[in-house]
Design a protein around this motif. Structure first.
Motif, PDB file in Angstrom:
ATOM      1  N   PHE A   1     -26.799 -32.628 -33.169  1.00 52.74           N
ATOM      2  CA  PHE A   1     -26.513 -31.217 -32.903  1.00 52.74           C
ATOM      3  C   PHE A   1     -25.992 -30.509 -34.153  1.00 52.74           C
ATOM      4  O   PHE A   1     -26.351 -29.352 -34.422  1.00 52.74           O
ATOM      5  CB  PHE A   1     -25.504 -31.091 -31.756  1.00 52.74           C
ATOM      6  N   GLU A   2     -25.174 -31.195 -34.937  1.00 51.10           N
ATOM      7  CA  GLU A   2     -24.644 -30.584 -36.159  1.00 51.10           C
ATOM      8  C   GLU A   2     -25.761 -30.317 -37.167  1.00 51.10           C
ATOM      9  O   GLU A   2     -25.772 -29.275 -37.829  1.00 51.10           O
ATOM     10  CB  GLU A   2     -23.570 -31.483 -36.773  1.00 51.10           C
TER      11      GLU A   2
ATOM     12  N   LYS B   1     -27.679 -27.231 -36.069  1.00 48.37           N
ATOM     13  CA  LYS B   1     -27.006 -25.971 -36.397  1.00 48.37           C
ATOM     14  C   LYS B   1     -27.277 -25.566 -37.844  1.00 48.37           C
ATOM     15  O   LYS B   1     -27.418 -24.372 -38.153  1.00 48.37           O
ATOM     16  CB  LYS B   1     -25.513 -26.107 -36.138  1.00 48.37           C
TER      17      LYS B   1
ATOM     18  N   SER C   1     -24.713 -19.198 -33.731  1.00 50.15           N
ATOM     19  CA  SER C   1     -24.432 -19.475 -32.314  1.00 50.15           C
ATOM     20  C   SER C   1     -25.462 -18.735 -31.461  1.00 50.15           C
ATOM     21  O   SER C   1     -26.027 -17.710 -31.875  1.00 50.15           O
ATOM     22  CB  SER C   1     -23.009 -19.034 -31.937  1.00 50.15           C
TER      23      SER C   1
ATOM     24  N   GLU D   1     -26.771 -18.533 -26.913  1.00 48.31           N
ATOM     25  CA  GLU D   1     -26.538 -19.012 -25.552  1.00 48.31           C
ATOM     26  C   GLU D   1     -27.350 -20.265 -25.225  1.00 48.31           C
ATOM     27  O   GLU D   1     -26.993 -21.008 -24.301  1.00 48.31           O
ATOM     28  CB  GLU D   1     -26.885 -17.901 -24.553  1.00 48.31           C
TER      29      GLU D   1
ATOM     30  N   PHE E   1     -27.749 -22.788 -27.314  1.00 45.77           N
ATOM     31  CA  PHE E   1     -27.269 -23.921 -28.108  1.00 45.77           C
ATOM     32  C   PHE E   1     -26.765 -25.064 -27.228  1.00 45.77           C
ATOM     33  O   PHE E   1     -26.950 -26.242 -27.550  1.00 45.77           O
ATOM     34  CB  PHE E   1     -26.149 -23.470 -29.064  1.00 45.77           C
ATOM     35  N   HIS E   2     -26.102 -24.730 -26.121  1.00 45.07           N
ATOM     36  CA  HIS E   2     -25.530 -25.773 -25.254  1.00 45.07           C
ATOM     37  C   HIS E   2     -26.635 -26.646 -24.665  1.00 45.07           C
ATOM     38  O   HIS E   2     -26.527 -27.884 -24.656  1.00 45.07           O
ATOM     39  CB  HIS E   2     -24.702 -25.135 -24.143  1.00 45.07           C
ATOM     40  N   GLU E   3     -27.689 -26.031 -24.174  1.00 45.54           N
ATOM     41  CA  GLU E   3     -28.796 -26.792 -23.602  1.00 45.54           C
ATOM     42  C   GLU E   3     -29.473 -27.652 -24.665  1.00 45.54           C
ATOM     43  O   GLU E   3     -29.830 -28.815 -24.411  1.00 45.54           O
ATOM     44  CB  GLU E   3     -29.813 -25.842 -22.969  1.00 45.54           C
TER      45      GLU E   3
ATOM     46  N   GLY F   1     -28.072 -28.833 -27.359  1.00 45.44           N
ATOM     47  CA  GLY F   1     -27.171 -29.936 -27.694  1.00 45.44           C
ATOM     48  C   GLY F   1     -27.273 -31.078 -26.702  1.00 45.44           C
ATOM     49  O   GLY F   1     -27.248 -32.254 -27.082  1.00 45.44           O
ATOM     50  N   SER F   2     -27.382 -30.740 -25.409  1.00 45.80           N
ATOM     51  CA  SER F   2     -27.513 -31.778 -24.370  1.00 45.80           C
ATOM     52  C   SER F   2     -28.815 -32.558 -24.534  1.00 45.80           C
ATOM     53  O   SER F   2     -28.836 -33.790 -24.413  1.00 45.80           O
ATOM     54  CB  SER F   2     -27.452 -31.132 -22.984  1.00 45.80           C
TER      55      SER F   2
END
Length: 462
Positions: free
Chosen positions: A369-370, A373, A384, A386, A388-390, A392-393
């Motif tokens: 994930f890093e 980014k 950033s 919205e 990004f969370h999905e 990352g998972s």
């Protein structure tokens, strides 16, 4: 007044006539003897000394490093701390310099050689040289401190001003042919744009900088000033990009050594000796370059016979490569970094990648994930979102290379915004996840079939 000038002219003419007759009739050896002692007499009366620095060495083959460093020093006067006017490198132009209150003079001279000579470098065939003139009483100061400082500052200016180059080795049919050809190195990769965890990148940068500052330390511990890096990981994880970032960070040239085009161990040694300092020697895909996997054969004579039969292939041996990167020949040049890359680190001979040869092993992993980014900032200029969370998972559950992530993040048209590119990446991650799950199921079924077949065969034998 006219009579005086006439008498003077007559006297000079008489002197020149007597001098010409004297030179013509005395033996050549006697003339050389008189000329030698006349020069000595003049030098005793002259309060100044002269030192000449020639462009080429005595064999006319190799460029004199001192000449090149003096040329850089005098041509880049605005960058140095001493007090000299800018030198334009015109023939016989005199430039003054001052060191600790002592004034010296530099002059660029040249002469045409009487006999044809052979040079390794293109350009003029004139024998150029710099002449340094100074007062006798400051001989130790100028020949010691001043000349050493000129050479050091000239070398530093040349390094700062040089354009990095990417070299490749070329097969040579004769000893005087060039072993390396080059293009200018313009790869834009840096550690800031490298898709990798920040802590890992920072550790690598610190290790590199520590190496460049370790000349005295390496000499103190009795070790050649070199360091080896092994980059390993799946294809597309950024091994070549890492090499470019290292070169840009250190301002080093890159030598791409293709082992398959090297005829034998002797040619390999010649190539390495011809590599300059402040350079990165790269052997990519070393597992595929030569037959260097597995343990070394116990019978070396049998190995040599097999290699001689196959003359079309490279005859570079594992022992020859090891000697060049870590043996006596590894000391022929300082401040060098050696980088091996491979997709199959487990198949390499342990002797090739042990510490001392490949000092630092760097795994180039799948995209985390890093690293994502970093790529999002590079390609989409966002830090950033919205989605990004999905993402990352999915990255935590799926193996995907930074190269594949970058391809999905790159806009394909003017209508593609950040959201569109991120959605494309999500679809690619889901597809990769499904493919991995399918492959795992097929592999499990295959293993089960093999196990059942083994059991059935065992029962039949009983």
């Amino acid at each position: 007044m006219g009579e005086t000038w006439g008498s003077l002219g007559s006297t000079l003419a008489t002197f020149m006539f007597v001098f010409a007759m004297f030179k013509q009739h005395i033996p050549r050896q006697a003339w050389y003897f008189l000329e030698k002692h006349c020069h000595k007499l003049v030098s005793l009366l002259n309060p100044y000394l002269e030192i000449a620095f020639y462009e080429f060495s005595s064999n006319n083959f190799l460029r004199n490093k001192a000449y090149s460093e003096i040329q850089s020093y005098l041509s880049g006067r605005e960058e140095t701390s001493l007090h000299a006017s800018r030198f334009k490198a015109d023939d016989y132009e005199e430039v003054s310099d001052e060191y600790k209150g002592v004034r010296v003079w530099w002059v660029l001279g040249k002469k045409v050689p009487r006999t044809p000579v052979v040079y390794f470098y293109p350009g003029s065939y004139d024998e150029r040289h710099y002449t340094l003139t100074f007062h006798k009483r400051y001989r130790e100061l100028i020949t010691g401190e001043y000349v050493n400082q000129v050479l050091e500052e000239g070398k530093a200016i040349a390094v700062r001003n040089r354009q990095r180059k990417l070299y490749k080795n070329v097969p040579c049919q004769a000893w005087y042919e060039k072993k390396w050809s080059h293009v200018y190195f313009e790869h834009p990769a840096t550690f800031d744009t490298l898709a990798m965890a920040s802590k890992k990148k920072e550790a690598i940068k610190k290790d590199l900088i520590k190496f460049t500052e370790g000349k005295e330390y390496y000499a103190k511990i009795g070790k050649a000033w070199k360091r080896g890096y092994l980059l390993f990981g799946p294809p597309g994880t950024g091994k070549s990009t890492m090499i470019a970032a290292m070169a840009n960070c250190l301002n080093y040239d890159v030598y791409d050594l293709e082992l398959t085009s090297v005829e034998n161990n002797n040619e390999l040694r010649s190539l390495l000796v011809d590599i300059s300092s402040k350079s990165i020697i790269v052997i990519e895909d070393i597992y595929c370059s030569l037959d260097l996997s597995g343990k070394r054969k116990e019978n070396e004579e049998e190995e040599e016979v097999k290699e001689e039969k196959n003359s079309k292939k490279s005859n570079v041996t594992l022992s020859g490569l090891l000697n060049c990167i870590d043996g006596l020949w590894s000391t022929c040049g300082g401040e060098r970094i050696i980088v091996f890359t491979t997709n199959h680190v487990d198949k390499l001979d342990p002797a090739l990648i042990r510490r001392g040869r490949m000092d630092k092993h760097i795994e180039m992993p799948y995209c985390c994930f890093e690293a994502f980014k970093v790529l999002a900032k590079n390609y989409l200029e966002i830090e950033s979102h919205e989605l990004f969370h999905e993402i990352g998972s999915l990255l935590g559950e799926t193996d995907i290379t930074p190269a594949d992530v970058a391809e999905n993040l790159m806009p394909k048209s003017d209508e593609d915004d950040a959201g569109t590119c991120l959605k494309n990446l999500i679809e690619a991650l889901k597809a990769a996840k499904e493919k991995a799950k399918k492959n795992a199921g097929e592999e499990a079924e295959l293993k089960a079939e093999e196990a059942n077949g083994s059991i059935a065969k065992g029962n039949a034998s009983n």
